[in-house]
Design an enzyme around this catalytic site. Structure first.
Site, PDB file in Angstrom:
ATOM      1  CE1 TYR A 152      -3.188  -3.003   0.198  1.00  0.00           C
ATOM      2  CE2 TYR A 152      -3.255  -2.486   2.534  1.00  0.00           C
ATOM      3  CZ  TYR A 152      -3.592  -3.280   1.480  1.00  0.00           C
ATOM      4  OH  TYR A 152      -4.287  -4.556   1.611  1.00  0.00           O
ATOM      5  N   GLY A 165     -18.329  -4.018  -0.875  1.00  0.00           N
ATOM      6  CA  GLY A 165     -18.241  -4.166  -2.160  1.00  0.00           C
ATOM      7  C   GLY A 165     -17.350  -2.977  -2.782  1.00  0.00           C
ATOM      8  NE  ARG A 166     -12.205  -4.445  -4.975  1.00  0.00           N
ATOM      9  CZ  ARG A 166     -11.051  -4.752  -4.687  1.00  0.00           C
ATOM     10  NH1 ARG A 166     -10.277  -3.846  -4.112  1.00  0.00           N
ATOM     11  NH2 ARG A 166     -10.624  -5.821  -4.750  1.00  0.00           N
ATOM     12  CB  SER A 223     -21.866   5.593  -3.304  1.00  0.00           C
ATOM     13  OG  SER A 223     -20.797   6.014  -2.229  1.00  0.00           O
TER      14      SER A 223
END
Length: 336
Positions: free
Chosen positions: A54, A203-204, A209
């Site tokens: 990362y 779900g990312r 959203s």
């Protein structure tokens, strides 16, 4: 909650720290990221998940800074090795020399004496898993790591690894739109007493959203390249989101809280690690711990999240998932 059978205890929900530094657009300002990490710890979310890839590496440095002033003892720290980006070229590595080199480098960046949970991030299919585990076992014996984990490992890889040294946790993608792990991986973990850490439980961000998520993504956000986030697939996947929204409205919670609560209700051996960069979203995520689901509601959600409800693969490189993570037999390994 207890993770695995070796006595490792973590908070009921963890925090995936990747998005603070990598893959989901520009890195967040350091002061904001540290403020979020401190808020999480003080709110009781003490299981922090990072990796040397990362950034690369900048996320571990960030977490090391956040854990100054006595906070190290308050957290359960997980990091990962196995994806090398030397000279801009990605390579999956699990040979003993690399395992040790990666661990020592992570300890230095995190500025800690010991890593609580050390995962093999992706499986090197050229190296027998017993060889990789042998080096990890030595690192446990030397006190450099406490517990060993695997990420995106097949059932046979998990079994072979566990025979060398107990695996404490397997990290896998699990959410209402990613359920392939339920067939073989989750039952294998439960048979062996291995804890389950669910990454991308929202779900990312899709369940937070919906399809409009793509409108606000930075150009360098990896989700722009993922199959499920392509417009044709999003148009299909929108129905899943709408059904979750309708049910969450009846429950009096947000769609994200409902989706996250569904993961929590999979069992007391499952710890989801949703990530976020905003304190208000973090607060909403921990609200999922208060959402209670009846068996009937769980069944309803499971029927909503059937495989046919979802269009598109979950990853660009499905070759780097548990479906393709078997390693050669130990007898094939030639020592130098």
């Amino acid at each position: 909650m207890k993770l695995g059978s070796q006595g490792f205890e973590v908070s009921a929900q963890g925090l995936g720290c990747m998005g603070l530094s990598a893959f989901y657009g520009a890195p967040k300002p350091e002061t904001d990221a540290i403020a979020l990490l401190h808020h999480a710890i003080h709110s009781g979310v003490t299981f922090l998940d990072t990796s040397d890839i990362y950034g690369p590496q900048t996320n571990e440095i960030l977490i090391g800074k956040a854990l100054k002033d006595g906070l190290r003892e308050k957290v359960e720290l997980a990091t990962k090795f196995g994806i090398s980006f030397a000279e801009g070229k990605r390579e999956i590595k699990g040979d003993p020399a690399y395992v040790r080199e990666a661990c020592m480098a992570s300890l230095k960046r995190l500025d800690v004496a010991c890593i609580d949970l050390y995962y093999q991030h992706r499986i090197d299919t050229r190296v027998p898993i017993e060889i990789t585990m042998g080096e990890l076992k030595k690192l446990v014996e030397e006190g450099k790591i406490k517990y060993i984990g695997l990420s995106e490992a097949s059932a046979s890889t998990i079994r072979r690894a566990h025979a060398v040294h107990p695996i404490t946790a397997v990290q896998l993608e699990w959410s209402l739109w990613t359920r392939d792990v339920e067939e073989e991986i989750v039952p294998t973990c439960r048979e062996l007493g291995i804890g389950i850490v669910a990454y991308s439980p929202l779900g990312r961000g899709f369940f937070a959203s919906g399809p409009k998520i793509v409108e606000n993504l930075d150009n360098n956000d990896i989700r722009k390249t993922l199959p499920r986030f392509q417009q044709e697939n999003l148009d299909h996947n929108k129905t899943l989101y709408e059904k979750v929204c309708a049910m969450s409205e009846k429950k009096g919670c947000t769609p994200a809280q409902l989706a996250l609560a569904w993961v929590h209700h999979q069992g007391d051996d499952v710890c989801p690690i949703p990530g976020t960069t905003k304190i208000e979203n973090f607060n909403r995520n921990i609200g999922a711990l208060s959402v209670r689901l009846t068996p009937e509601e769980m069944s309803e959600l499971e029927s909503i999240g059937q495989p046919e409800s979802v269009k598109g693969e979950r990853s660009i490189a499905m070759v780097l998932t548990f479906k393709n993570s078997d390693t050669p037999p130990l007898s094939s390994w030639k020592t130098a």
